[in-house]
Write a protein that holds these residues in place. Structure first.
Motif, PDB file in Angstrom:
ATOM      1  N   ARG A   1       0.825  -1.203   0.000  1.00 56.27           N
ATOM      2  CA  ARG A   1       0.000   0.000   0.000  1.00 56.27           C
ATOM      3  C   ARG A   1       0.860   1.254   0.000  1.00 56.27           C
ATOM      4  O   ARG A   1       0.491   2.267  -0.598  1.00 56.27           O
ATOM      5  N   ASN A   2       2.031   1.185   0.632  1.00 60.10           N
ATOM      6  CA  ASN A   2       2.939   2.330   0.679  1.00 60.10           C
ATOM      7  C   ASN A   2       3.429   2.683  -0.723  1.00 60.10           C
ATOM      8  O   ASN A   2       3.416   3.853  -1.125  1.00 60.10           O
ATOM      9  N   GLN A   3       3.845   1.677  -1.509  1.00 57.09           N
ATOM     10  CA  GLN A   3       4.346   1.947  -2.845  1.00 57.09           C
ATOM     11  C   GLN A   3       3.238   2.461  -3.759  1.00 57.09           C
ATOM     12  O   GLN A   3       3.444   3.413  -4.538  1.00 57.09           O
ATOM     13  N   ALA A   4       2.064   1.837  -3.674  1.00 61.73           N
ATOM     14  CA  ALA A   4       0.952   2.287  -4.518  1.00 61.73           C
ATOM     15  C   ALA A   4       0.538   3.719  -4.168  1.00 61.73           C
ATOM     16  O   ALA A   4       0.258   4.536  -5.056  1.00 61.73           O
ATOM     17  N   LEU A   5       0.521   4.024  -2.876  1.00 69.68           N
ATOM     18  CA  LEU A   5       0.129   5.368  -2.452  1.00 69.68           C
ATOM     19  C   LEU A   5       1.181   6.396  -2.863  1.00 69.68           C
ATOM     20  O   LEU A   5       0.846   7.526  -3.255  1.00 69.68           O
ATOM     21  N   GLN A   6       2.458   6.008  -2.810  1.00 69.43           N
ATOM     22  CA  GLN A   6       3.514   6.926  -3.234  1.00 69.43           C
ATOM     23  C   GLN A   6       3.398   7.249  -4.724  1.00 69.43           C
ATOM     24  O   GLN A   6       3.527   8.413  -5.131  1.00 69.43           O
ATOM     25  N   VAL A   7       3.148   6.223  -5.535  1.00 70.40           N
ATOM     26  CA  VAL A   7       2.970   6.451  -6.971  1.00 70.40           C
ATOM     27  C   VAL A   7       1.743   7.328  -7.230  1.00 70.40           C
ATOM     28  O   VAL A   7       1.768   8.250  -8.055  1.00 70.40           O
ATOM     29  N   GLY A   8       0.651   7.062  -6.508  1.00 74.63           N
ATOM     30  CA  GLY A   8      -0.549   7.866  -6.676  1.00 74.63           C
ATOM     31  C   GLY A   8      -0.330   9.320  -6.307  1.00 74.63           C
ATOM     32  O   GLY A   8      -0.810  10.236  -7.000  1.00 74.63           O
ATOM     33  N   LEU A   9       0.385   9.574  -5.203  1.00 69.54           N
ATOM     34  CA  LEU A   9       0.666  10.952  -4.798  1.00 69.54           C
ATOM     35  C   LEU A   9       1.579  11.658  -5.800  1.00 69.54           C
ATOM     36  O   LEU A   9       1.403  12.844  -6.091  1.00 69.54           O
ATOM     37  N   LEU A  10       2.557  10.918  -6.345  1.00 65.24           N
ATOM     38  CA  LEU A  10       3.428  11.514  -7.365  1.00 65.24           C
ATOM     39  C   LEU A  10       2.636  11.879  -8.614  1.00 65.24           C
ATOM     40  O   LEU A  10       2.821  12.966  -9.192  1.00 65.24           O
ATOM     41  N   ILE A  11       1.755  10.986  -9.045  1.00 70.13           N
ATOM     42  CA  ILE A  11       0.931  11.282 -10.228  1.00 70.13           C
ATOM     43  C   ILE A  11       0.033  12.484  -9.959  1.00 70.13           C
ATOM     44  O   ILE A  11      -0.137  13.358 -10.823  1.00 70.13           O
TER      45      ILE A  11
END
Length: 553
Positions: free
Chosen positions: A112-122
């Motif tokens: 969830r941390n990696q997915a959330l990081q990618v989402g915040l970057l996008i």
């Protein structure tokens, strides 16, 4: 508009333009490595970079026209500038801290941390690109409101182009500097945090300076004099009504209310563009597609085409080192392009005064097309770099002349935005056709008048025909004469259309240029495509209405 005080005021007024370009150039340049480090594949990374331009194409006409009809006490343009600036600040905070924010919101889950990081970057990348690009539209409209005369408007947009070019130079240089060894980087947490903190500081200062200097006139009505003998109630209900009225007239509520009410009319106006604007936008679109195809892929062309490097080679190998060296040389070429654009922005008003707008526009595009052709055919790194610097002339021209022409069109709407299209109708047995509409050019300097001497926009009827008064709508407009009401068009909407051509010129190359290179198996197709678009832009530029003499054709 002469004197150092006026020029200094123009510099301060365009400080937000420079700050925006610094943040967009530096932020978008630094974002691809962050996306790759977060685990985003390269093919999806290019799609992420296209989110901002696509959203801009949808919302720029809405924001541009809504700013024309906003009645806030803070002015027409500044509420939109404030709101979009807040979006840029939020993006500048999210991008470098996406990993920290994701760790605090993921509750310990690694996936969830990696997915959330990618989402915040996008989210941060899309917000930065969208708000940064769209914010230029109300800034351009603000310049046109403050400088209405043609010469003053030309100088204002020449300074606008200069500040954009200067911001691009600074924005491309900042990510190239090593901030990791500094004391500030030690306290802030690293290279990215230090860079984006500096961008936030630059942007906040530029926003405050522009908002202080602009002094946009208020568009609200002043209260009238009190009637004698009339007493105003002082009850709690009356005070509540006053506060509610003040809340409704606030800048944010005015912005939202205007956008909501104007949406259908905006997109109808967006589809019915005056002829002069259609010709200008078509030439602008083709010209920008040539310039943006060059700028987006020039570094990759130098790395793979001139230096014969391979980007997918192993790090440290000879092929990878040649590619990295080519990328650095390509970045130098783009920096020289920005420097050349800065120079031509400073002398643009003098060039237009000496040679005219038509000659300057056409010569800049001819220079760009010939430079692109030389780059395609040459293998000399020095010659290619020199030609890339010359393309800055076209970049400065496209940032200046189309907006100056749009201001001139709106200043003389009765000349440039007259509409003589009518639809044949049958009402009470009479036929109204195009033959009953008489428009001519008198012997003056290209003024457009009606033969009957009526210059207020009404349609005259021939005297030998039976006297006829067509039935009226409730608002007084005659039935059967359906035409676009160009008199009510605001300059913000047409600036939005011009900015949409810039965004569309970024979307098309990112979607199709990869397939073209894959088909031709050569990165030279990047520069060849830009030369072809430049030649098409030259053709359509010959049809632009630069002055009233062009209306005779």
């Amino acid at each position: 508009m002469t004197g150092w005080r006026s020029q200094w005021r123009l510099v301060l007024l365009n400080s937000l333009t420079c700050g925006l370009e610094i943040c967009v150039a530096a932020g978008i340049t630094y974002v691809p490595p962050l996306l790759l480090e977060a685990g985003v594949e390269e093919q999806y990374m290019t799609m992420v970079l296209g989110i901002g331009p696509v959203l801009g194409l949808l919302f720029i006409p809405l924001i541009g026209s809504a700013s024309d009809h906003c009645n806030s006490s803070y002015g027409r343009r500044r509420p939109f500038i404030w709101l979009l600036s807040l979006g840029v600040l939020l993006a500048l905070f999210i991008i470098p801290h996406a990993d920290v924010l994701a760790a605090n919101l993921s509750w310990g889950s690694t996936r969830r941390n990696q997915a959330l990081q990618v989402g915040l970057l996008i989210l941060g990348v899309g917000l930065l690109d969208f708000c940064g690009q769209v914010c230029f539209t109300p800034l351009e409209a603000l310049l046109s409101d403050l400088y209405r005369e043609r010469d003053d408007c030309g100088q204002a947009f020449a300074m606008f182009s200069f500040m954009v070019s200067l911001g691009g130079c600074v924005g491309y240089l900042l990510p190239a500097l090593d901030w990791s060894d500094g004391l500030l980087s030690f306290y802030l947490g690293g290279q990215a945090e230090c860079l984006f903190s500096l961008l936030i500081l630059i942007f906040v200062v530029s926003v405050l300076v522009t908002m202080k200097v602009s002094e946009e006139p208020s568009s609200t009505l002043e209260p009238g004099p009190a009637e004698p003998g009339r007493c105003f109630p002082r009850s709690c209900c009356y005070l509540f009504q006053c506060k509610l009225r003040a809340l409704k007239s606030g800048p944010l509520m005015c912005l939202l209310r205007t956008c909501w009410s104007m949406t259908p009319a905006i997109y109808r106006s967006y589809c019915h563009v005056p002829r002069v604007m259609r010709q200008l936008c078509l030439a602008q679109l083709c010209s920008w597609m040539g310039v943006m195809s060059f700028m987006l892929f020039y570094t990759d062309f130098v790395g793979e085409g001139l230096y014969e490097g391979v980007p997918s080679a192993a790090p440290g190998s000879a092929l990878r080192q040649r590619y990295d060296e080519g990328i650095r040389m390509g970045s130098l070429g783009l920096f020289l392009q920005c420097a050349t654009s800065t120079f031509f922005s400073l002398v643009m008003s003098r060039l237009v005064h000496l040679f005219g707008s038509r000659m300057v526009y056409l010569s800049s595009m001819v220079c760009f097309t010939l430079s692109a052709l030389v780059i395609c055919l040459s293998k000399s790194v020095l010659l290619v770099t020199a030609m890339s610097a010359l393309t800055g002339f076209a970049y400065a021209t496209l940032q200046t002349l189309p907006y100056t022409l749009t201001c001139h069109y709106h200043k003389e709407k009765e000349v440039y935005m007259q509409n003589n299209k009518t639809k044949k109708t049958h009402t009470n047995g009479f036929t109204i056709t195009r033959d009953s509409v008489c428009l001519t050019l008198d012997n003056g300097p290209g003024d457009l008048n009606h033969k009957s001497g009526m210059s207020n926009g009404h349609v005259p009827y021939r005297r030998e025909e039976p006297e006829y008064y067509p039935p009226q709508h409730q608002n007084g407009a005659p039935l059967g004469l359906e035409s676009e009401d160009f008199e009510k068009r605001g300059v913000g909407l047409d600036f939005a259309i011009l900015d949409s051509t810039f965004l569309l010129s970024q979307v098309f190359p990112t979607l199709f240029m990869g397939m073209i290179v894959q088909f031709t198996e050569s990165v030279t197709a990047y520069i060849a495509s830009s030369a072809i678009f430049g030649a098409i832009g030259i053709y359509f530029a010959t049809h632009i209405i630069f002055d009233q003499k062009d209306l005779r054709s």
